[in-house]
Scaffold this motif. Structure first.
Motif, PDB file in Angstrom:
ATOM      1  N   ARG A 111       6.446  -3.064  -1.788  1.00  0.00           N
ATOM      2  CA  ARG A 111       6.238  -2.561  -3.153  1.00  0.00           C
ATOM      3  C   ARG A 111       7.398  -2.960  -4.066  1.00  0.00           C
ATOM      4  O   ARG A 111       7.185  -3.360  -5.222  1.00  0.00           O
ATOM      5  CB  ARG A 111       6.072  -1.040  -3.130  1.00  0.00           C
ATOM      6  CG  ARG A 111       4.791  -0.558  -2.463  1.00  0.00           C
ATOM      7  CD  ARG A 111       4.507   0.905  -2.775  1.00  0.00           C
ATOM      8  NE  ARG A 111       5.544   1.791  -2.283  1.00  0.00           N
ATOM      9  CZ  ARG A 111       5.522   2.411  -1.106  1.00  0.00           C
ATOM     10  NH1 ARG A 111       4.506   2.216  -0.271  1.00  0.00           N
ATOM     11  NH2 ARG A 111       6.494   3.229  -0.753  1.00  0.00           N
TER      12      ARG A 111
ATOM     13  N   GLU B 162       1.752  10.665  -1.790  1.00  0.00           N
ATOM     14  CA  GLU B 162       1.425  10.599  -3.206  1.00  0.00           C
ATOM     15  C   GLU B 162       2.636  10.318  -4.088  1.00  0.00           C
ATOM     16  O   GLU B 162       2.557   9.517  -5.030  1.00  0.00           O
ATOM     17  CB  GLU B 162       0.758  11.904  -3.651  1.00  0.00           C
ATOM     18  CG  GLU B 162       0.399  11.918  -5.135  1.00  0.00           C
ATOM     19  CD  GLU B 162      -0.344  13.168  -5.552  1.00  0.00           C
ATOM     20  OE1 GLU B 162      -0.599  13.305  -6.762  1.00  0.00           O
ATOM     21  OE2 GLU B 162      -0.655  14.013  -4.683  1.00  0.00           O
TER      22      GLU B 162
ATOM     23  N   TRP C 237       3.729   6.670  -4.103  1.00  0.00           N
ATOM     24  CA  TRP C 237       2.657   5.837  -4.654  1.00  0.00           C
ATOM     25  C   TRP C 237       2.586   5.977  -6.171  1.00  0.00           C
ATOM     26  O   TRP C 237       2.451   4.986  -6.896  1.00  0.00           O
ATOM     27  CB  TRP C 237       1.329   6.222  -4.011  1.00  0.00           C
ATOM     28  CG  TRP C 237       0.183   5.315  -4.339  1.00  0.00           C
ATOM     29  CD1 TRP C 237      -1.015   5.681  -4.876  1.00  0.00           C
ATOM     30  CD2 TRP C 237       0.108   3.890  -4.135  1.00  0.00           C
ATOM     31  NE1 TRP C 237      -1.840   4.582  -5.021  1.00  0.00           N
ATOM     32  CE2 TRP C 237      -1.171   3.468  -4.575  1.00  0.00           C
ATOM     33  CE3 TRP C 237       0.985   2.949  -3.622  1.00  0.00           C
ATOM     34  CZ2 TRP C 237      -1.583   2.141  -4.525  1.00  0.00           C
ATOM     35  CZ3 TRP C 237       0.578   1.616  -3.572  1.00  0.00           C
ATOM     36  CH2 TRP C 237      -0.686   1.241  -4.018  1.00  0.00           C
TER      37      TRP C 237
ATOM     38  N   SER D  57       0.829  -1.187   0.000  1.00  0.00           N
ATOM     39  CA  SER D  57       0.000   0.000   0.000  1.00  0.00           C
ATOM     40  C   SER D  57       0.865   1.240   0.000  1.00  0.00           C
ATOM     41  O   SER D  57       2.080   1.165  -0.177  1.00  0.00           O
ATOM     42  CB  SER D  57      -0.938  -0.015   1.220  1.00  0.00           C
ATOM     43  OG  SER D  57      -1.958   0.952   1.085  1.00  0.00           O
ATOM     44  N   TRP D  58       0.254   2.385   0.207  1.00  0.00           N
ATOM     45  CA  TRP D  58       0.994   3.649   0.082  1.00  0.00           C
ATOM     46  C   TRP D  58       1.461   4.193   1.413  1.00  0.00           C
ATOM     47  O   TRP D  58       2.206   5.167   1.437  1.00  0.00           O
ATOM     48  CB  TRP D  58       0.169   4.659  -0.689  1.00  0.00           C
ATOM     49  CG  TRP D  58      -1.026   5.276  -0.008  1.00  0.00           C
ATOM     50  CD1 TRP D  58      -1.721   4.816   1.069  1.00  0.00           C
ATOM     51  CD2 TRP D  58      -1.660   6.493  -0.415  1.00  0.00           C
ATOM     52  NE1 TRP D  58      -2.765   5.649   1.366  1.00  0.00           N
ATOM     53  CE2 TRP D  58      -2.747   6.702   0.469  1.00  0.00           C
ATOM     54  CE3 TRP D  58      -1.424   7.430  -1.414  1.00  0.00           C
ATOM     55  CZ2 TRP D  58      -3.598   7.797   0.367  1.00  0.00           C
ATOM     56  CZ3 TRP D  58      -2.268   8.514  -1.523  1.00  0.00           C
ATOM     57  CH2 TRP D  58      -3.337   8.697  -0.642  1.00  0.00           C
TER      58      TRP D  58
ATOM     59  N   SER E  90      -5.771  -2.314  -1.323  1.00  0.00           N
ATOM     60  CA  SER E  90      -6.273  -1.030  -0.812  1.00  0.00           C
ATOM     61  C   SER E  90      -6.882  -1.132   0.581  1.00  0.00           C
ATOM     62  O   SER E  90      -7.905  -0.511   0.871  1.00  0.00           O
ATOM     63  CB  SER E  90      -7.281  -0.420  -1.800  1.00  0.00           C
ATOM     64  OG  SER E  90      -6.740  -0.316  -3.098  1.00  0.00           O
TER      65      SER E  90
ATOM     66  N   THR F 121      -5.218   7.375  -7.334  1.00  0.00           N
ATOM     67  CA  THR F 121      -5.155   6.071  -7.984  1.00  0.00           C
ATOM     68  C   THR F 121      -6.058   6.005  -9.216  1.00  0.00           C
ATOM     69  O   THR F 121      -5.685   5.413 -10.234  1.00  0.00           O
ATOM     70  CB  THR F 121      -5.509   4.964  -6.971  1.00  0.00           C
ATOM     71  OG1 THR F 121      -4.718   5.136  -5.791  1.00  0.00           O
ATOM     72  CG2 THR F 121      -5.240   3.595  -7.548  1.00  0.00           C
TER      73      THR F 121
ATOM     74  N   TYR G 187      -6.856   9.092  -1.667  1.00  0.00           N
ATOM     75  CA  TYR G 187      -6.277   7.876  -2.248  1.00  0.00           C
ATOM     76  C   TYR G 187      -6.909   7.572  -3.603  1.00  0.00           C
ATOM     77  O   TYR G 187      -6.205   7.272  -4.583  1.00  0.00           O
ATOM     78  CB  TYR G 187      -6.491   6.700  -1.297  1.00  0.00           C
ATOM     79  CG  TYR G 187      -6.099   5.357  -1.872  1.00  0.00           C
ATOM     80  CD1 TYR G 187      -4.770   4.956  -1.904  1.00  0.00           C
ATOM     81  CD2 TYR G 187      -7.065   4.491  -2.391  1.00  0.00           C
ATOM     82  CE1 TYR G 187      -4.400   3.724  -2.446  1.00  0.00           C
ATOM     83  CE2 TYR G 187      -6.705   3.268  -2.928  1.00  0.00           C
ATOM     84  CZ  TYR G 187      -5.376   2.886  -2.949  1.00  0.00           C
ATOM     85  OH  TYR G 187      -5.023   1.675  -3.487  1.00  0.00           O
TER      86      TYR G 187
END
Length: 383
Positions: A226, A267, A270, A217-218, A250, A318, A314
């Motif tokens: 990641r 951001e 991500w 995830s971010w 998510s 995305t 988010y």
């Protein structure tokens, strides 16, 4: 009209539309799926099997089933397609519960996603498989077990399922390396096992979307996860493994009351991740959206607002990627969310991780998802 009154009207309209399908209505707000489809997207949710009268987020619970049918265009079984549910023994399949979910979805004209054909972690495989004797030719037996499972599932559902999470959560978050399982040990390695799963799925469902699904995830602390997922996706491309999309689960975790500041901090990294995925040619599927309200006050009003703002931020980031086609929440109602049992709040306040509260009233998070769909750039959709 106050926020709560507006949400009460929204809920009454949605539930009333399903309860009285023959009555012409002009005051029914558009469902999330309708809003999503205006931009070439689709909205859906997880749902479970259940017995009549059981207080579960299931197809047998009329209020919840009505809510899912009213809001969604696609559903996914929460647990009923996983190995632990489908495979009680090496020689047996138990399809009854997943059959019921697929049949219910078809009766409501909802599409179904398949989750999943292989959860590549030992703790999520059935006990019998973790202790299985693969015999004198372990590679051959491991391949037989895996391909038999996938072939049997795909033969049963054929074109009834158009998108499968072929492999789920194969990457260790701590270091980005691949998990080893009894299957991968027998077959000769994790990469060979995952490749075999995807090649088998492509042969059995040549027109289906084949997805690698994971929960990177971010939020801070996900960099190694990641990186491991990117390495896996790069390997798939290099080896010609037939993977169409990355499933981005998510399961969000709030970072405090100032959602705008949180989004600004998160951001850049991500986008770098999503840029790398999409530049390799993969599509994106948001498969399991919900929110853990960490670091937020007990009081419901500011907590719900912060969750909604974080969700909107988010999704704005995305959904700016045209590679996203589907957005699925992991349940629609706080009453049935897995998060309460998985990670309760330290202050004992009940979690509020989904779009509707425990009394089936829409929350600001529902408004945030609707607003994100309205703000998303349009995209073409073949289906």
């Amino acid at each position: 009209m106050t926020g709560f009154a507006r949400r009460d009207v929204l809920m009454a309209g949605i539930m009333g539309a399903v309860a009285s399908p023959l009555v012409a209505r002009t005051d029914i707000p558009p469902s999330l799926d309708v809003l999503a489809r205006r931009k070439g997207l689709r909205f859906g949710s997880a749902i479970s099997w259940g017995t009549a009268g059981a207080d579960r987020g299931s197809i047998a619970n009329p209020p919840y089933a009505r809510l899912v049918a009213a809001e969604c265009g696609v559903i996914v079984a929460e647990n009923e397609m996983k190995w632990q549910a489908l495979r009680p023994s090496p020689t047996a399949f138990a399809f009854e519960r997943f059959d019921a979910i697929v049949a219910w979805a078809e009766s409501k004209r909802l599409a179904t996603r398949g989750h999943n054909l292989l959860w590549h972690q030992p703790k999520w495989l059935p006990r019998w498989l973790n202790s299985y004797d693969f015999g004198a030719t372990p590679k051959r037996e491991g391949e037989r077990l895996l391909t038999t499972h996938i072939d049997t599932v795909l033969a049963r559902y054929g074109k009834r399922i158009e998108s499968y999470d072929v492999v789920n959560e194969a990457v260790r978050p701590s270091d980005g390396q691949l998990y080893d399982t009894s299957l991968s040990t027998a077959i000769g390695g994790a990469e060979a096992t995952l490749d075999l799963a995807f090649h088998t799925a492509r042969a059995g469902a040549p027109r289906a979307e084949l997805v690698y699904n994971d929960y990177m995830s971010w939020e801070p602390g996900n960099a190694s996860h990641r990186a491991g997922v990117l390495k896996l996706l790069e390997g798939f491309k290099r080896r010609g493994t037939p993977v169409d999309a990355l499933g981005v689960q998510s399961h969000l975790v709030t970072q405090g009351l100032d959602a705008r500041a949180s989004v600004t901090r998160l951001e850049r990294d991500w986008r770098q991740f999503l840029d790398a995925v999409t530049q390799m040619g993969y599509a994106l599927v948001l498969t399991e959206l919900d929110v853990r309200d960490n670091g937020l006050p007990t009081e419901i009003t500011p907590r719900d607002r912060a969750v909604a703002d974080f969700t909107k931020g988010y999704l704005d980031v995305t959904l700016s990627y045209p590679a996203v086609r589907d957005v699925l929440s992991w349940g629609l109602c706080d009453r049935y969310s897995w998060i309460e049992g998985f990670e309760p709040r330290k202050d004992k306040a009940l979690r509020r991780p989904t779009l509707y509260d425990r009394e089936f009233r829409p929350k600001p998070m529902r408004e945030a998802v609707a607003a994100a769909f309205a703000a998303a750039p349009p995209r073409n959709r073949a289906t």
